[in-house]
Design a protein around this motif. Sequence first.
Motif, PDB file in Angstrom:
ATOM      1  N   PRO A  17       0.847  -1.217   0.000  1.00  0.00           N
ATOM      2  CA  PRO A  17       0.000   0.000   0.000  1.00  0.00           C
ATOM      3  C   PRO A  17       0.873   1.255   0.000  1.00  0.00           C
ATOM      4  CG  PRO A  17      -0.682  -1.548   1.699  1.00  0.00           C
ATOM      5  CD  PRO A  17       0.621  -2.035   1.183  1.00  0.00           C
ATOM      6  N   ASP A  18       0.609   2.162  -0.870  1.00  0.00           N
ATOM      7  CA  ASP A  18      -0.296   2.148  -1.983  1.00  0.00           C
ATOM      8  C   ASP A  18       0.511   2.250  -3.274  1.00  0.00           C
ATOM      9  OD1 ASP A  18      -2.995   1.708  -2.140  1.00  0.00           O
ATOM     10  OD2 ASP A  18      -3.571   3.781  -2.122  1.00  0.00           O
ATOM     11  N   PHE A  19       1.751   1.706  -3.194  1.00  0.00           N
ATOM     12  CA  PHE A  19       2.549   1.598  -4.406  1.00  0.00           C
ATOM     13  C   PHE A  19       1.902   0.591  -5.353  1.00  0.00           C
ATOM     14  CE2 PHE A  19       5.793   3.191  -1.460  1.00  0.00           C
ATOM     15  CZ  PHE A  19       6.355   4.200  -2.229  1.00  0.00           C
ATOM     16  N   ILE A  20       1.487  -0.538  -4.751  1.00  0.00           N
ATOM     17  CA  ILE A  20       0.823  -1.577  -5.539  1.00  0.00           C
ATOM     18  C   ILE A  20      -0.333  -2.119  -4.705  1.00  0.00           C
ATOM     19  CG2 ILE A  20       1.022  -3.868  -6.570  1.00  0.00           C
ATOM     20  CD1 ILE A  20       3.953  -3.245  -7.128  1.00  0.00           C
ATOM     21  N   THR A  21      -1.534  -2.014  -5.223  1.00  0.00           N
ATOM     22  CA  THR A  21      -2.721  -2.542  -4.547  1.00  0.00           C
ATOM     23  C   THR A  21      -3.399  -3.533  -5.483  1.00  0.00           C
ATOM     24  OG1 THR A  21      -3.040  -0.483  -3.323  1.00  0.00           O
ATOM     25  CG2 THR A  21      -4.918  -1.984  -3.464  1.00  0.00           C
ATOM     26  N   ILE A  22      -3.584  -4.749  -4.991  1.00  0.00           N
ATOM     27  CA  ILE A  22      -4.143  -5.832  -5.812  1.00  0.00           C
ATOM     28  C   ILE A  22      -5.565  -6.111  -5.371  1.00  0.00           C
ATOM     29  CG2 ILE A  22      -3.884  -8.249  -6.501  1.00  0.00           C
ATOM     30  CD1 ILE A  22      -0.898  -7.985  -5.868  1.00  0.00           C
ATOM     31  N   ARG A  23      -6.460  -6.185  -6.342  1.00  0.00           N
ATOM     32  CA  ARG A  23      -7.848  -6.565  -6.084  1.00  0.00           C
ATOM     33  C   ARG A  23      -8.193  -7.780  -6.923  1.00  0.00           C
ATOM     34  NH1 ARG A  23      -7.895  -0.954  -5.972  1.00  0.00           N
ATOM     35  NH2 ARG A  23      -8.768  -0.034  -4.078  1.00  0.00           N
ATOM     36  N   GLY A  24      -8.993  -8.676  -6.349  1.00  0.00           N
ATOM     37  CA  GLY A  24      -9.364  -9.892  -7.053  1.00  0.00           C
ATOM     38  C   GLY A  24      -8.407 -11.030  -6.755  1.00  0.00           C
ATOM     39  N   SER A  25      -8.629 -12.152  -7.417  1.00  0.00           N
ATOM     40  CA  SER A  25      -7.812 -13.340  -7.236  1.00  0.00           C
ATOM     41  C   SER A  25      -7.245 -13.765  -8.591  1.00  0.00           C
ATOM     42  CB  SER A  25      -8.635 -14.491  -6.638  1.00  0.00           C
ATOM     43  OG  SER A  25      -9.176 -14.112  -5.388  1.00  0.00           O
ATOM     44  N   PRO A  26      -5.986 -14.284  -8.605  1.00  0.00           N
ATOM     45  CA  PRO A  26      -5.391 -14.726  -9.874  1.00  0.00           C
ATOM     46  C   PRO A  26      -6.279 -15.798 -10.537  1.00  0.00           C
ATOM     47  CG  PRO A  26      -3.755 -14.647  -8.128  1.00  0.00           C
ATOM     48  CD  PRO A  26      -5.083 -14.455  -7.476  1.00  0.00           C
ATOM     49  N   SER A  30      -6.863  -6.990 -10.670  1.00  0.00           N
ATOM     50  CA  SER A  30      -6.617  -5.620 -11.127  1.00  0.00           C
ATOM     51  C   SER A  30      -5.619  -4.987 -10.173  1.00  0.00           C
ATOM     52  CB  SER A  30      -7.916  -4.806 -11.153  1.00  0.00           C
ATOM     53  OG  SER A  30      -8.439  -4.666  -9.843  1.00  0.00           O
ATOM     54  N   VAL A  31      -4.686  -4.240 -10.746  1.00  0.00           N
ATOM     55  CA  VAL A  31      -3.613  -3.648  -9.955  1.00  0.00           C
ATOM     56  C   VAL A  31      -3.673  -2.128 -10.105  1.00  0.00           C
ATOM     57  CG1 VAL A  31      -1.118  -3.520  -9.585  1.00  0.00           C
ATOM     58  CG2 VAL A  31      -2.173  -5.690 -10.255  1.00  0.00           C
ATOM     59  N   THR A  32      -3.632  -1.436  -8.988  1.00  0.00           N
ATOM     60  CA  THR A  32      -3.582   0.025  -8.983  1.00  0.00           C
ATOM     61  C   THR A  32      -2.428   0.466  -8.090  1.00  0.00           C
ATOM     62  OG1 THR A  32      -5.144   0.128  -7.126  1.00  0.00           O
ATOM     63  CG2 THR A  32      -6.076   0.263  -9.355  1.00  0.00           C
ATOM     64  N   GLY A  33      -2.122   1.742  -8.162  1.00  0.00           N
ATOM     65  CA  GLY A  33      -1.060   2.286  -7.329  1.00  0.00           C
ATOM     66  C   GLY A  33      -0.075   3.111  -8.127  1.00  0.00           C
ATOM     67  N   MET A  34       0.820   3.768  -7.414  1.00  0.00           N
ATOM     68  CA  MET A  34       1.769   4.655  -8.068  1.00  0.00           C
ATOM     69  C   MET A  34       2.704   3.920  -9.013  1.00  0.00           C
ATOM     70  SD  MET A  34       4.833   6.968  -6.589  1.00  0.00           S
ATOM     71  CE  MET A  34       5.960   5.760  -7.241  1.00  0.00           C
ATOM     72  N   MET A  35       3.081   2.681  -8.671  1.00  0.00           N
ATOM     73  CA  MET A  35       4.018   1.934  -9.508  1.00  0.00           C
ATOM     74  C   MET A  35       3.420   1.569 -10.858  1.00  0.00           C
ATOM     75  SD  MET A  35       6.988   1.785  -8.253  1.00  0.00           S
ATOM     76  CE  MET A  35       7.651   0.584  -9.399  1.00  0.00           C
ATOM     77  N   LEU A 376       4.654  10.635  -6.383  1.00  0.00           N
ATOM     78  CA  LEU A 376       4.385  10.296  -4.988  1.00  0.00           C
ATOM     79  C   LEU A 376       3.492  11.339  -4.343  1.00  0.00           C
ATOM     80  CD1 LEU A 376       4.927   8.477  -2.545  1.00  0.00           C
ATOM     81  CD2 LEU A 376       6.980   9.834  -2.086  1.00  0.00           C
ATOM     82  N   GLN A 377       3.788  12.614  -4.584  1.00  0.00           N
ATOM     83  CA  GLN A 377       2.983  13.677  -3.984  1.00  0.00           C
ATOM     84  C   GLN A 377       1.546  13.664  -4.500  1.00  0.00           C
ATOM     85  OE1 GLN A 377       3.892  15.560  -1.434  1.00  0.00           O
ATOM     86  NE2 GLN A 377       5.825  14.410  -1.471  1.00  0.00           N
ATOM     87  N   GLN A 378       1.351  13.262  -5.745  1.00  0.00           N
ATOM     88  CA  GLN A 378      -0.007  13.160  -6.277  1.00  0.00           C
ATOM     89  C   GLN A 378      -0.824  12.119  -5.519  1.00  0.00           C
ATOM     90  OE1 GLN A 378       0.621  12.459 -10.533  1.00  0.00           O
ATOM     91  NE2 GLN A 378      -0.180  14.514 -10.967  1.00  0.00           N
ATOM     92  N   TRP A 379      -0.158  11.046  -5.097  1.00  0.00           N
ATOM     93  CA  TRP A 379      -0.867   9.972  -4.411  1.00  0.00           C
ATOM     94  C   TRP A 379      -1.056  10.236  -2.920  1.00  0.00           C
ATOM     95  CZ3 TRP A 379      -3.231   5.512  -6.094  1.00  0.00           C
ATOM     96  CH2 TRP A 379      -3.141   5.265  -7.460  1.00  0.00           C
ATOM     97  N   VAL A 380      -0.380  11.234  -2.368  1.00  0.00           N
ATOM     98  CA  VAL A 380      -0.502  11.517  -0.927  1.00  0.00           C
ATOM     99  C   VAL A 380      -0.819  12.984  -0.685  1.00  0.00           C
ATOM    100  CG1 VAL A 380       1.056   9.636  -0.291  1.00  0.00           C
ATOM    101  CG2 VAL A 380       1.988  11.921  -0.699  1.00  0.00           C
TER     102      VAL A 380
END
Length: 466
Positions: A17-26, A30-35, A376-380
Amino acid sequence: MAETNASCLKISVTDFPDFITIRGSPPHISVTGMMVTVFDILAQHFSFCYQYVVPADKLYGDVFDNGTATGIIGQVNRTEADFTGILGSTLKRHLAVDFSEPLFMDEFVVSYKRPVLGSDIAGFLKPYTPLVWLLIFLTTVLIFAATWLTLLGRAVLSAFFPSDTVEAGECHPAGGRLDYLAATRHTADLSAMWTVSILFCQDCPWAPVMWSVRVMTGLWMVTAFILSTVYRSNLKAKLITPRISLPFNNIHELVESKIPVFVSESNYVHQTIMAASEDSPFGQLRGQIFWNMEVPKVIRNTYAGVHATVSTLSSFMFIEHKVFSKTGKCGLFVMPGRILQSPPMSMAFQRGSPLKAKFDVVIRGLKEFGILDHLLQQWVSNFTECLWRGTTQTPTALRALELGDFYGLLSIYASGLVMGLLIFLVEVITKPKTWQVEVDPFSTGPGEGQCSGLVTAGPMEIPHSS
Protein backbone atom coordinates in the motif's frame (compact mmCIF):
# COMPACT_ATOMS: atom_id res chain seq x y z
CA MET A 1 -1.02 -1.10 -19.97
CA ALA A 2 -1.18 -4.61 -18.50
CA GLU A 3 -2.10 -7.34 -20.98
CA THR A 4 -2.53 -11.13 -20.95
CA ASN A 5 -0.16 -12.29 -23.64
CA ALA A 6 2.52 -14.95 -23.51
CA SER A 7 5.01 -12.62 -25.19
CA CYS A 8 4.51 -9.84 -22.63
CA LEU A 9 6.96 -9.28 -19.78
CA LYS A 10 5.81 -10.68 -16.46
CA ILE A 11 5.90 -8.49 -13.36
CA SER A 12 5.71 -10.26 -10.02
CA VAL A 13 3.71 -8.17 -7.55
CA THR A 14 2.25 -8.34 -4.07
CA ASP A 15 0.39 -5.77 -1.97
CA PHE A 16 2.47 -2.75 -1.00
CA PRO A 17 0.00 0.00 0.00
CA ASP A 18 -0.30 2.15 -1.98
CA PHE A 19 2.55 1.60 -4.41
CA ILE A 20 0.82 -1.58 -5.54
CA THR A 21 -2.72 -2.54 -4.55
CA ILE A 22 -4.14 -5.83 -5.81
CA ARG A 23 -7.85 -6.56 -6.08
CA GLY A 24 -9.36 -9.89 -7.05
CA SER A 25 -7.81 -13.34 -7.24
CA PRO A 26 -5.39 -14.73 -9.87
CA PRO A 27 -5.70 -14.86 -12.78
CA HIS A 28 -8.46 -12.22 -12.65
CA ILE A 29 -6.79 -9.38 -10.80
CA SER A 30 -6.62 -5.62 -11.13
CA VAL A 31 -3.61 -3.65 -9.95
CA THR A 32 -3.58 0.02 -8.98
CA GLY A 33 -1.06 2.29 -7.33
CA MET A 34 1.77 4.66 -8.07
CA MET A 35 4.02 1.93 -9.51
CA VAL A 36 1.48 1.26 -12.27
CA THR A 37 2.32 4.71 -13.67
CA VAL A 38 6.04 3.83 -13.51
CA PHE A 39 5.39 0.53 -15.34
CA ASP A 40 3.46 2.39 -18.04
CA ILE A 41 6.30 4.89 -18.50
CA LEU A 42 8.82 2.05 -18.91
CA ALA A 43 6.52 0.11 -21.24
CA GLN A 44 5.95 3.15 -23.45
CA HIS A 45 9.65 4.04 -23.53
CA PHE A 46 10.84 0.52 -24.43
CA SER A 47 7.71 -0.54 -26.37
CA PHE A 48 6.79 -3.67 -24.45
CA CYS A 49 3.61 -5.05 -22.92
CA TYR A 50 3.41 -6.57 -19.48
CA GLN A 51 1.21 -8.71 -17.30
CA TYR A 52 1.06 -9.31 -13.56
CA VAL A 53 1.79 -12.52 -11.70
CA VAL A 54 1.16 -13.01 -8.00
CA PRO A 55 3.09 -15.55 -5.88
CA ALA A 56 1.00 -18.12 -4.07
CA ASP A 57 2.35 -17.06 -0.65
CA LYS A 58 1.90 -13.31 -1.49
CA LEU A 59 5.18 -12.50 0.26
CA TYR A 60 7.98 -10.12 -0.63
CA GLY A 61 10.41 -12.96 -0.26
CA ASP A 62 13.08 -14.53 1.92
CA VAL A 63 16.30 -16.10 0.66
CA PHE A 64 17.42 -19.24 2.49
CA ASP A 65 20.88 -20.69 2.96
CA ASN A 66 20.24 -23.44 0.37
CA GLY A 67 19.67 -20.78 -2.32
CA THR A 68 15.89 -21.09 -2.56
CA ALA A 69 13.67 -18.06 -2.21
CA THR A 70 10.01 -17.30 -1.51
CA GLY A 71 7.54 -14.63 -2.60
CA ILE A 72 8.15 -12.33 -5.53
CA ILE A 73 11.92 -12.76 -5.08
CA GLY A 74 11.45 -16.50 -5.60
CA GLN A 75 9.39 -16.03 -8.77
CA VAL A 76 12.07 -13.86 -10.36
CA ASN A 77 14.84 -16.17 -9.16
CA ARG A 78 13.08 -19.15 -10.75
CA THR A 79 12.47 -17.15 -13.99
CA GLU A 80 8.72 -17.28 -13.46
CA ALA A 81 8.73 -13.48 -13.79
CA ASP A 82 10.99 -10.97 -15.52
CA PHE A 83 11.08 -8.37 -12.75
CA THR A 84 9.20 -7.33 -9.63
CA GLY A 85 7.35 -4.40 -8.27
CA ILE A 86 8.99 -2.22 -5.62
CA LEU A 87 10.59 -3.76 -2.51
CA GLY A 88 13.61 -3.34 -0.25
CA SER A 89 16.96 -4.38 -1.67
CA THR A 90 18.61 -6.19 1.23
CA LEU A 91 22.00 -7.87 1.15
CA LYS A 92 20.50 -11.34 1.43
CA ARG A 93 18.14 -10.73 -1.49
CA HIS A 94 21.08 -9.57 -3.59
CA LEU A 95 22.30 -13.18 -3.52
CA ALA A 96 19.26 -14.30 -5.50
CA VAL A 97 18.41 -11.36 -7.80
CA ASP A 98 19.77 -8.12 -9.23
CA PHE A 99 18.26 -4.81 -8.10
CA SER A 100 17.64 -1.69 -10.13
CA GLU A 101 18.61 1.85 -9.36
CA PRO A 102 16.78 2.79 -6.11
CA LEU A 103 13.47 4.51 -6.76
CA PHE A 104 12.95 5.80 -3.19
CA MET A 105 14.61 5.94 0.20
CA ASP A 106 12.19 5.28 3.02
CA GLU A 107 11.95 4.36 6.68
CA PHE A 108 9.75 2.11 8.77
CA VAL A 109 7.33 3.60 11.28
CA VAL A 110 4.85 2.27 13.83
CA SER A 111 1.32 3.64 13.48
CA TYR A 112 -1.56 3.30 15.92
CA LYS A 113 -4.97 4.78 16.63
CA ARG A 114 -4.57 8.47 17.35
CA PRO A 115 -5.18 9.25 21.05
CA VAL A 116 -7.86 11.84 21.75
CA LEU A 117 -7.45 15.08 23.67
CA GLY A 118 -8.54 14.76 27.28
CA SER A 119 -8.86 16.77 30.45
CA ASP A 120 -5.93 17.01 32.82
CA ILE A 121 -6.91 16.34 36.43
CA ALA A 122 -3.58 17.72 37.60
CA GLY A 123 -3.96 20.84 35.44
CA PHE A 124 -4.29 23.10 38.48
CA LEU A 125 -0.70 22.20 39.40
CA LYS A 126 0.71 23.15 35.98
CA PRO A 127 1.04 26.95 36.47
CA TYR A 128 4.20 26.21 38.47
CA THR A 129 6.87 23.58 38.01
CA PRO A 130 7.48 20.98 40.76
CA LEU A 131 10.59 22.88 41.84
CA VAL A 132 8.61 26.11 42.27
CA TRP A 133 5.92 24.29 44.27
CA LEU A 134 8.65 22.87 46.52
CA LEU A 135 10.13 26.32 47.03
CA ILE A 136 6.67 27.73 47.88
CA PHE A 137 6.16 24.98 50.46
CA LEU A 138 9.57 25.52 52.03
CA THR A 139 9.04 29.28 52.08
CA THR A 140 5.65 28.83 53.77
CA VAL A 141 7.24 26.65 56.44
CA LEU A 142 10.04 29.19 56.89
CA ILE A 143 7.61 32.12 57.26
CA PHE A 144 5.52 30.15 59.75
CA ALA A 145 8.58 29.26 61.81
CA ALA A 146 9.93 32.82 61.75
CA THR A 147 6.56 34.36 62.74
CA TRP A 148 6.02 31.77 65.44
CA LEU A 149 9.47 32.22 66.97
CA THR A 150 9.08 36.01 66.87
CA LEU A 151 5.73 35.89 68.68
CA LEU A 152 6.94 33.31 71.17
CA GLY A 153 10.08 35.29 71.88
CA ARG A 154 8.06 38.45 72.58
CA ALA A 155 5.69 36.48 74.82
CA VAL A 156 8.63 35.20 76.85
CA LEU A 157 10.28 38.61 77.04
CA SER A 158 7.04 40.26 78.08
CA ALA A 159 7.03 38.11 81.20
CA PHE A 160 10.28 39.70 82.32
CA PHE A 161 10.18 43.13 80.65
CA PRO A 162 6.63 44.44 80.74
CA SER A 163 5.75 47.18 78.24
CA ASP A 164 2.77 49.35 77.47
CA THR A 165 2.41 47.97 73.94
CA VAL A 166 0.93 44.49 73.86
CA GLU A 167 0.88 42.24 70.80
CA ALA A 168 -2.21 40.11 70.29
CA GLY A 169 -1.51 36.94 72.16
CA GLU A 170 1.07 38.34 74.57
CA CYS A 171 1.04 40.24 77.88
CA HIS A 172 2.97 40.68 81.04
CA PRO A 173 1.58 38.75 83.99
CA ALA A 174 0.71 40.54 87.18
CA GLY A 175 3.47 39.00 89.21
CA GLY A 176 2.59 35.47 88.24
CA ARG A 177 4.25 32.73 86.23
CA LEU A 178 4.12 32.26 82.47
CA ASP A 179 2.48 29.09 81.10
CA TYR A 180 5.06 28.26 78.41
CA LEU A 181 3.09 25.35 76.95
CA ALA A 182 -0.02 27.44 76.45
CA ALA A 183 2.00 30.36 75.06
CA THR A 184 3.79 28.05 72.61
CA ARG A 185 0.53 26.53 71.41
CA HIS A 186 -1.19 29.88 71.09
CA THR A 187 1.59 31.58 69.14
CA ALA A 188 1.85 28.54 66.87
CA ASP A 189 -1.90 28.74 66.15
CA LEU A 190 -1.65 32.44 65.36
CA SER A 191 1.37 31.99 63.11
CA ALA A 192 -0.18 29.09 61.17
CA MET A 193 -3.49 30.90 60.75
CA TRP A 194 -1.80 34.08 59.52
CA THR A 195 0.66 32.33 57.17
CA VAL A 196 -1.94 30.13 55.48
CA SER A 197 -4.63 32.85 55.33
CA ILE A 198 -2.33 35.30 53.57
CA LEU A 199 -1.10 32.61 51.16
CA PHE A 200 -4.69 31.83 50.09
CA CYS A 201 -5.74 35.51 50.12
CA GLN A 202 -8.20 35.01 52.98
CA ASP A 203 -9.07 37.44 55.75
CA CYS A 204 -7.35 36.95 59.10
CA PRO A 205 -8.82 38.36 62.35
CA TRP A 206 -5.37 38.98 63.82
CA ALA A 207 -3.33 42.02 62.77
CA PRO A 208 0.28 42.43 63.92
CA VAL A 209 1.16 45.51 66.01
CA MET A 210 4.87 45.37 66.74
CA TRP A 211 7.40 46.13 64.01
CA SER A 212 9.30 42.91 64.60
CA VAL A 213 6.21 40.97 63.44
CA ARG A 214 5.04 43.50 60.87
CA VAL A 215 8.26 43.28 58.85
CA MET A 216 7.98 39.50 58.60
CA THR A 217 4.27 39.42 57.79
CA GLY A 218 4.55 42.37 55.37
CA LEU A 219 7.17 40.59 53.29
CA TRP A 220 5.01 37.48 53.26
CA MET A 221 1.96 39.46 52.13
CA VAL A 222 3.86 40.89 49.12
CA THR A 223 5.26 37.45 48.23
CA ALA A 224 1.87 35.77 48.53
CA PHE A 225 0.26 38.48 46.41
CA ILE A 226 2.76 37.93 43.59
CA LEU A 227 2.43 34.13 43.79
CA SER A 228 -1.36 34.18 43.76
CA THR A 229 -1.56 36.76 40.93
CA VAL A 230 0.77 34.77 38.69
CA TYR A 231 -1.02 31.53 39.56
CA ARG A 232 -4.49 32.88 38.72
CA SER A 233 -3.30 34.42 35.46
CA ASN A 234 -1.81 31.10 34.27
CA LEU A 235 -4.40 28.70 35.69
CA LYS A 236 -7.01 29.01 32.94
CA ALA A 237 -4.41 28.69 30.19
CA LYS A 238 -3.01 25.53 31.77
CA LEU A 239 -6.49 24.02 32.18
CA ILE A 240 -7.37 24.71 28.53
CA THR A 241 -4.08 23.33 27.20
CA PRO A 242 -4.91 19.87 25.81
CA ARG A 243 -3.59 16.76 27.46
CA ILE A 244 -2.73 13.80 25.30
CA SER A 245 -1.26 10.50 26.46
CA LEU A 246 0.60 8.60 23.78
CA PRO A 247 0.41 4.82 24.21
CA PHE A 248 4.12 4.50 23.36
CA ASN A 249 7.00 6.76 22.32
CA ASN A 250 9.70 4.21 21.46
CA ILE A 251 10.36 0.49 21.05
CA HIS A 252 10.81 -0.07 24.80
CA GLU A 253 7.40 1.45 25.59
CA LEU A 254 5.83 -0.50 22.72
CA VAL A 255 7.14 -3.74 24.26
CA GLU A 256 5.86 -2.74 27.70
CA SER A 257 2.42 -1.83 26.32
CA LYS A 258 1.85 -5.44 25.10
CA ILE A 259 -0.07 -4.04 22.10
CA PRO A 260 -0.14 -6.54 19.19
CA VAL A 261 1.90 -5.35 16.21
CA PHE A 262 1.21 -6.23 12.57
CA VAL A 263 4.40 -6.79 10.55
CA SER A 264 4.36 -8.03 6.96
CA GLU A 265 6.06 -11.41 6.86
CA SER A 266 9.46 -11.51 5.14
CA ASN A 267 9.84 -7.73 4.95
CA TYR A 268 12.97 -6.06 6.32
CA VAL A 269 11.54 -5.35 9.80
CA HIS A 270 10.23 -8.92 10.13
CA GLN A 271 13.63 -10.34 9.20
CA THR A 272 15.35 -8.00 11.69
CA ILE A 273 13.00 -8.96 14.53
CA MET A 274 13.35 -12.67 13.89
CA ALA A 275 17.15 -12.44 13.76
CA ALA A 276 17.49 -10.25 16.89
CA SER A 277 18.62 -11.66 20.24
CA GLU A 278 15.91 -12.23 22.83
CA ASP A 279 17.24 -9.59 25.24
CA SER A 280 17.30 -6.84 22.59
CA PRO A 281 14.34 -4.46 22.04
CA PHE A 282 13.52 -6.10 18.69
CA GLY A 283 13.85 -9.57 20.20
CA GLN A 284 11.46 -8.66 23.03
CA LEU A 285 8.97 -7.46 20.42
CA ARG A 286 8.91 -10.89 18.76
CA GLY A 287 6.08 -12.19 20.95
CA GLN A 288 3.77 -9.31 19.95
CA ILE A 289 4.06 -9.43 16.16
CA PHE A 290 1.64 -11.20 13.84
CA TRP A 291 0.88 -11.28 10.13
CA ASN A 292 -2.03 -12.01 7.83
CA MET A 293 -2.84 -11.34 4.17
CA GLU A 294 -6.05 -9.33 4.72
CA VAL A 295 -4.62 -5.85 4.21
CA PRO A 296 -8.01 -4.00 4.32
CA LYS A 297 -8.82 -5.69 7.64
CA VAL A 298 -5.40 -4.74 9.01
CA ILE A 299 -6.01 -1.09 8.10
CA ARG A 300 -9.46 -1.10 9.74
CA ASN A 301 -8.13 -2.70 12.92
CA THR A 302 -5.27 -0.21 13.11
CA TYR A 303 -7.72 2.70 12.98
CA ALA A 304 -9.87 0.94 15.60
CA GLY A 305 -6.93 0.53 17.98
CA VAL A 306 -6.99 -3.28 17.88
CA HIS A 307 -3.28 -3.39 17.07
CA ALA A 308 -0.37 -1.28 15.88
CA THR A 309 1.12 -1.60 12.40
CA VAL A 310 4.68 -1.43 11.14
CA SER A 311 4.94 -0.07 7.59
CA THR A 312 7.06 2.22 5.50
CA LEU A 313 6.41 5.92 6.01
CA SER A 314 5.25 6.24 2.40
CA SER A 315 2.64 3.48 2.89
CA PHE A 316 1.42 5.22 6.01
CA MET A 317 1.11 8.45 4.03
CA PHE A 318 -0.89 6.67 1.33
CA ILE A 319 -3.32 5.21 3.86
CA GLU A 320 -3.87 8.48 5.73
CA HIS A 321 -4.37 10.29 2.42
CA LYS A 322 -7.03 7.81 1.34
CA VAL A 323 -8.90 7.84 4.67
CA PHE A 324 -8.82 11.64 4.93
CA SER A 325 -10.08 11.95 1.35
CA LYS A 326 -13.12 9.83 2.27
CA THR A 327 -13.87 10.93 5.83
CA GLY A 328 -12.12 14.29 6.31
CA LYS A 329 -10.46 12.91 9.46
CA CYS A 330 -6.97 11.74 10.41
CA GLY A 331 -7.16 8.69 12.63
CA LEU A 332 -3.55 7.58 13.14
CA PHE A 333 -0.40 8.82 14.79
CA VAL A 334 3.19 7.75 14.22
CA MET A 335 5.46 6.67 17.05
CA PRO A 336 7.92 9.57 17.54
CA GLY A 337 10.94 7.27 17.57
CA ARG A 338 11.51 5.66 14.17
CA ILE A 339 11.75 1.90 14.35
CA LEU A 340 14.19 1.21 11.50
CA GLN A 341 15.66 2.75 8.36
CA SER A 342 14.33 1.04 5.25
CA PRO A 343 16.74 -0.38 2.68
CA PRO A 344 16.66 1.28 -0.77
CA MET A 345 13.34 0.63 -2.53
CA SER A 346 14.04 -0.90 -5.94
CA MET A 347 12.80 -3.39 -8.54
CA ALA A 348 14.35 -6.89 -8.71
CA PHE A 349 15.48 -8.61 -11.92
CA GLN A 350 16.74 -12.03 -12.88
CA ARG A 351 20.49 -12.37 -12.41
CA GLY A 352 22.24 -10.95 -15.48
CA SER A 353 19.02 -9.64 -17.02
CA PRO A 354 19.59 -7.04 -19.81
CA LEU A 355 16.48 -5.20 -18.60
CA LYS A 356 18.30 -3.89 -15.52
CA ALA A 357 20.74 -1.66 -17.40
CA LYS A 358 17.99 -0.27 -19.64
CA PHE A 359 15.60 0.42 -16.75
CA ASP A 360 18.33 2.04 -14.65
CA VAL A 361 18.80 4.80 -17.22
CA VAL A 362 15.09 5.66 -17.21
CA ILE A 363 14.75 5.40 -13.43
CA ARG A 364 17.73 7.69 -12.95
CA GLY A 365 16.17 10.25 -15.27
CA LEU A 366 12.81 10.04 -13.48
CA LYS A 367 14.55 10.77 -10.19
CA GLU A 368 16.76 13.59 -11.44
CA PHE A 369 13.84 15.42 -13.05
CA GLY A 370 11.69 15.00 -9.95
CA ILE A 371 9.04 12.94 -11.71
CA LEU A 372 9.04 10.15 -9.10
CA ASP A 373 8.62 12.67 -6.27
CA HIS A 374 5.84 14.37 -8.23
CA LEU A 375 4.02 11.06 -8.70
CA LEU A 376 4.38 10.30 -4.99
CA GLN A 377 2.98 13.68 -3.98
CA GLN A 378 -0.01 13.16 -6.28
CA TRP A 379 -0.87 9.97 -4.41
CA VAL A 380 -0.50 11.52 -0.93
CA SER A 381 -1.72 15.07 -1.55
CA ASN A 382 -4.15 15.08 1.40
CA PHE A 383 -1.62 13.67 3.83
CA THR A 384 -0.39 17.21 4.47
CA GLU A 385 -3.73 17.87 6.18
CA CYS A 386 -2.98 15.11 8.67
CA LEU A 387 0.59 16.33 9.08
CA TRP A 388 -0.33 19.81 10.32
CA ARG A 389 -3.11 18.32 12.45
CA GLY A 390 -0.46 16.56 14.51
CA THR A 391 0.01 13.11 12.95
CA THR A 392 3.61 12.88 14.07
CA GLN A 393 3.60 15.30 16.99
CA THR A 394 1.57 16.21 20.05
CA PRO A 395 -1.17 18.77 19.31
CA THR A 396 -0.84 22.16 20.99
CA ALA A 397 -4.16 23.83 20.08
CA LEU A 398 -6.36 25.10 22.90
CA ARG A 399 -9.84 23.78 23.58
CA ALA A 400 -12.92 24.60 25.64
CA LEU A 401 -12.91 23.72 29.32
CA GLU A 402 -14.70 20.52 30.34
CA LEU A 403 -15.98 19.31 33.69
CA GLY A 404 -13.05 16.91 33.92
CA ASP A 405 -10.65 19.84 33.97
CA PHE A 406 -11.97 20.80 37.41
CA TYR A 407 -11.86 17.32 38.95
CA GLY A 408 -8.47 18.04 40.53
CA LEU A 409 -9.64 21.24 42.22
CA LEU A 410 -12.97 19.69 43.24
CA SER A 411 -11.22 16.64 44.69
CA ILE A 412 -9.11 18.86 46.96
CA TYR A 413 -12.23 20.75 48.05
CA ALA A 414 -14.06 17.46 48.71
CA SER A 415 -11.07 16.13 50.66
CA GLY A 416 -11.15 19.24 52.86
CA LEU A 417 -14.87 18.78 53.53
CA VAL A 418 -14.40 15.11 54.43
CA MET A 419 -11.48 15.92 56.72
CA GLY A 420 -13.44 18.70 58.43
CA LEU A 421 -16.42 16.38 58.89
CA LEU A 422 -14.21 13.69 60.45
CA ILE A 423 -12.66 16.20 62.86
CA PHE A 424 -16.13 17.44 63.79
CA LEU A 425 -17.35 13.89 64.47
CA VAL A 426 -14.30 13.18 66.63
CA GLU A 427 -14.96 16.34 68.66
CA VAL A 428 -18.63 15.42 69.12
CA ILE A 429 -17.80 11.87 70.20
CA THR A 430 -15.08 12.93 72.64
CA LYS A 431 -16.91 16.06 74.01
CA PRO A 432 -16.79 16.26 77.85
CA LYS A 433 -19.94 16.56 79.91
CA THR A 434 -19.04 20.08 81.10
CA TRP A 435 -18.25 23.26 79.19
CA GLN A 436 -14.70 24.52 79.58
CA VAL A 437 -13.51 28.11 79.84
CA GLU A 438 -9.78 28.49 79.41
CA VAL A 439 -7.79 30.73 81.67
CA ASP A 440 -5.09 33.13 80.56
CA PRO A 441 -1.68 31.42 80.97
CA PHE A 442 -0.12 34.73 81.97
CA SER A 443 -2.53 35.34 84.86
CA THR A 444 -2.27 34.10 88.45
CA GLY A 445 -6.00 34.12 89.03
CA PRO A 446 -9.31 35.47 87.86
CA GLY A 447 -9.20 39.16 87.06
CA GLU A 448 -5.41 39.50 87.09
CA GLY A 449 -3.25 40.04 84.02
CA GLN A 450 -6.03 39.26 81.51
CA CYS A 451 -5.06 39.59 77.84
CA SER A 452 -7.67 39.53 75.09
CA GLY A 453 -7.22 37.12 72.21
CA LEU A 454 -5.30 34.49 74.21
CA VAL A 455 -6.02 30.79 73.91
CA THR A 456 -5.04 29.70 77.36
CA ALA A 457 -4.56 26.59 79.40
CA GLY A 458 -5.97 25.48 82.73
CA PRO A 459 -9.67 24.80 82.10
CA MET A 460 -12.21 26.00 84.65
CA GLU A 461 -15.32 23.86 84.68
CA ILE A 462 -18.80 25.39 84.52
CA PRO A 463 -21.73 23.03 85.14
CA HIS A 464 -23.64 22.31 81.97
CA SER A 465 -27.28 23.34 82.40
CA SER A 466 -29.91 21.42 80.55
